[in-house]
Design a protein around this motif. Structure first.
Motif, PDB file in Angstrom:
ATOM      1  N   ARG A 356       0.834  -1.220   0.000  1.00  0.00           N
ATOM      2  CA  ARG A 356       0.000   0.000   0.000  1.00  0.00           C
ATOM      3  C   ARG A 356       0.857   1.253   0.000  1.00  0.00           C
ATOM      4  NH1 ARG A 356      -3.171  -3.362   3.508  1.00  0.00           N
ATOM      5  NH2 ARG A 356      -2.144  -2.475   5.335  1.00  0.00           N
ATOM      6  N   ALA A 358       3.605   1.625  -1.387  1.00  0.00           N
ATOM      7  CA  ALA A 358       4.157   1.795  -2.737  1.00  0.00           C
ATOM      8  C   ALA A 358       3.082   2.159  -3.749  1.00  0.00           C
ATOM      9  CB  ALA A 358       4.867   0.512  -3.163  1.00  0.00           C
ATOM     10  N   GLY A 359       1.835   2.362  -3.270  1.00  0.00           N
ATOM     11  CA  GLY A 359       0.761   2.780  -4.157  1.00  0.00           C
ATOM     12  C   GLY A 359      -0.141   1.666  -4.627  1.00  0.00           C
ATOM     13  N   GLU A 361      -2.666  -2.012  -3.890  1.00  0.00           N
ATOM     14  CA  GLU A 361      -3.787  -2.444  -3.068  1.00  0.00           C
ATOM     15  C   GLU A 361      -3.450  -3.809  -2.475  1.00  0.00           C
ATOM     16  OE1 GLU A 361      -6.563  -0.797  -2.394  1.00  0.00           O
ATOM     17  OE2 GLU A 361      -6.069   0.936  -3.652  1.00  0.00           O
TER      18      GLU A 361
END
Length: 583
Positions: A356, A358-359, A361
């Protein structure tokens, strides 16, 4: 189950034969059939929907019991649009319908869906195997030389369109026996059992006018057709007639958009897997009607600039550290939703948090792969909350070194329960989910370079990993016809925490600690990090590779075992004292 109620809707002298069943107080689902079908093609889906909705079907002009005007111009999209609006106004005048369409029904439904003010009549649109001709025309205009091959492939799939423009040929074929042969054609090409309609011959002959009236004008002179109506796209990935690529870029023309994929042919969502399609419809319509967006539906939402694995669910065991953690980060970076599982819930949660951060889900869950009940609970949770996974990475493993004669029954049980049974559980449970939900998924089993060669130092570990390699080959053959890939990943000397946790049997604690430290130094000096294995896993899924020896030593051991078995047996007799879990 309610019986169909029949009603004829008349517009400008054209009779439109409609059917309705279900509680009029429930949301209305209006189904529009394609070519060469009539409204009866929706019966299996209507049965699967049960009493959740009011279901409406109608025979489009030229099909079934509806009127069949003679002029080709009578089948233009504007006329078909007004027919659909007339059906809505007659059968659901006070509440917008949820439009569901297949094939030519979908092609023609894009016309009313993109009409200004359509949201007053249409609450949502689910399209199956039918693009907007204007969108296709715009896309062809934008394509450069790099996309020429994609265009040629679609032309090859759409050969019949050219045939339909030849005078009298297609109608004559239907009248001379194609109608009688139609069930056999569906059986051979789609694997479906379906009876021919009593009106099959005339449906096929008359419906050719749909192509003649609309195909060339829309493709040669495409219009700007946009909509704000929520759209759900269900893509049949093995469609013989509509290439999935025709549906790419749809978000340029729509508002909220969701994309689902089914590993089936053109008619599969209606005739072969109606229950799955009904499940997708129900989830989508419930949300449009006000229910919270489920995790599975949220994953299907199309977002701008999403990664190549956007919308996919990846389940990884042993994700708390090492190869599992790096694999979670790799798939998360590609846009997938990653479920990180580990026997240590804190490490699984830490990996999910790293994804998360690192962007990506990610979710986490405690799971003991050696415990059948724990794995079954994981599978139930995934099926209920997230839907069948697209990728499963059976990575969890433990190391054990030392002579066979010093290895206890309990030692064997522990190694086989984790390294082999954990993989069996993951393959069995999630493979079944992929099949049941018509997924073209992929299963990755992490084996080892130790699977290639015998070793007196690693009898239990090497046996478990060799079994994983053979299991993978067997399962790959079993699932090939289902569109599910299976890959074995065979790392070599990988610098992961497993070396510090490996056990050495037949020695005291002091010697065990010394050997662990020696193994850690060896693996650390080798310098092959787990992120490189993670990249190999991603590539194996993308390219559907059967077996991947990741490192140089793994490749060497593979070929040595295959090309020089006597030499491999002699090397197996070498007592490498410091050898830990070779992974």
């Amino acid at each position: 189950m309610d019986q169909w109620q029949h009603r004829t809707v008349i517009r400008d002298g054209i009779n439109l034969a409609t059917r309705r069943r279900g509680d009029p107080g429930r949301p209305a689902v209006l189904c529009v059939h394609g070519y060469p079908d009539n409204g009866e093609v929706w019966d299996a889906l209507a049965d699967a929907l049960g009493d959740r909705f009011q279901v409406i079907t109608y025979d489009v002009r030229g099909a079934g019991a509806s009127s069949a005007p003679a002029p080709v111009a009578a089948y233009r999209l504007a006329e078909l649009r007004d027919d659909l609006f007339a059906v809505i106004d007659a059968l659901s005048p006070d509440r917008p319908v949820h439009l569901v369409a297949h094939d030519w029904g979908s092609i023609q439904s894009w016309e009313p869906v993109t009409e200004p003010g359509a949201e007053r009549r249409i609450a949502s649109f689910t399209t199956l195997s039918g693009p907007c001709l204007d969108h296709v025309g715009q896309s062809l205009r934008r394509r450069g030389a790099g996309d020429m091959m994609a265009s040629l492939r679609q032309l090859a799939k759409s050969w019949y369109i050219g045939a339909f423009h030849l005078p009298a040929l297609a109608p004559l074929a239907w009248k001379l026996g194609l109608a009688d042969a139609w069930p056999g054609i569906l059986r051979r090409t789609e694997g479906l059992e379906a009876a021919a309609s009593p009106t099959q011959s005339q449906d096929g002959a008359r419906g050719v006018a749909l192509y003649r009236a609309n195909m060339l004008p829309c493709l040669l002179h495409p219009r700007e057709r946009r909509t704000t109506i929520p759209v759900q796209l269900i893509v049949a990935t093995r469609d013989r007639y509509v290439a999935p690529g025709l549906l790419d870029g749809l978000s340029d023309w729509t508002g909220p958009l969701w994309r689902r994929e089914m590993n089936t042919g053109h008619w599969g969502p209606l005739l072969g897997h109606a229950a799955v399609t009904a499940d997708y419809l129900g989830e989508f319509i419930d949300h449009i009607e006000g229910a919270p967006e489920s995790a599975r539906l949220a994953r299907a939402r199309v977002r701008p600039n999403a990664g190549p694995d956007a919308g996919k669910l990846v389940v990884i065991t042993g994700a708390g550290s090492g190869i599992g953690r790096e694999t979670a980060l790799a798939f998360g970076g590609r846009g997938a939703t990653v479920l990180c599982t580990d026997i240590d819930p804190d490490s699984a949660a830490a990996t999910a948090e790293a994804v998360r951060a690192a962007g990506g889900e990610a979710l986490s869950r405690k799971t003991d792969v050696a415990n059948a009940r724990s794995m079954e609970a994981l599978a139930r949770y995934v099926e209920r909350e997230l839907g069948a996974p697209d990728v499963v990475v059976n990575n969890a493993g433990i190391g054990l070194a030392g002579p066979l004669l010093d290895t206890s029954v309990q030692d064997w049980k522990q190694v086989l329960d984790v390294n082999l049974w954990g993989v069996i559980h993951g393959c069995r449970l999630f493979g079944r989910q992929m099949i049941d939900q018509v997924k073209a998924g992929h299963i990755v089993n992490v084996s080892s370079a130790s699977a290639y060669l015998p070793s007196r130092a690693l009898p239990a570990y090497a046996t478990s990993k060799s079994a994983v390699l053979m299991l993978t080959e067997c399962l790959r053959a079993e699932l090939a016809d289902r569109g599910i890939g299976v890959s074995a990943i065979c790392p070599g000397l990988i610098d992961t925490p497993i070396t510090g946790r490996a056990r050495f049997v037949g020695v005291d604690e002091e010697e065990q600690g010394r050997r662990r430290q020696a193994a850690q130094r060896l693996y650390h000096r080798r310098g092959f990090t787990p992120d490189r294995v993670a990249r190999a896993i991603v590539d194996a899924v993308r390219d559907n590779r059967a077996e991947v020896p990741v490192s140089m030593e793994a490749s060497g051991m593979r070929w040595l075992g295959r090309l020089a078995p006597p030499l491999a047996r002699r090397l197996a007799r070498v007592d490498v004292e410091r050898l830990g879990a070779n992974r």
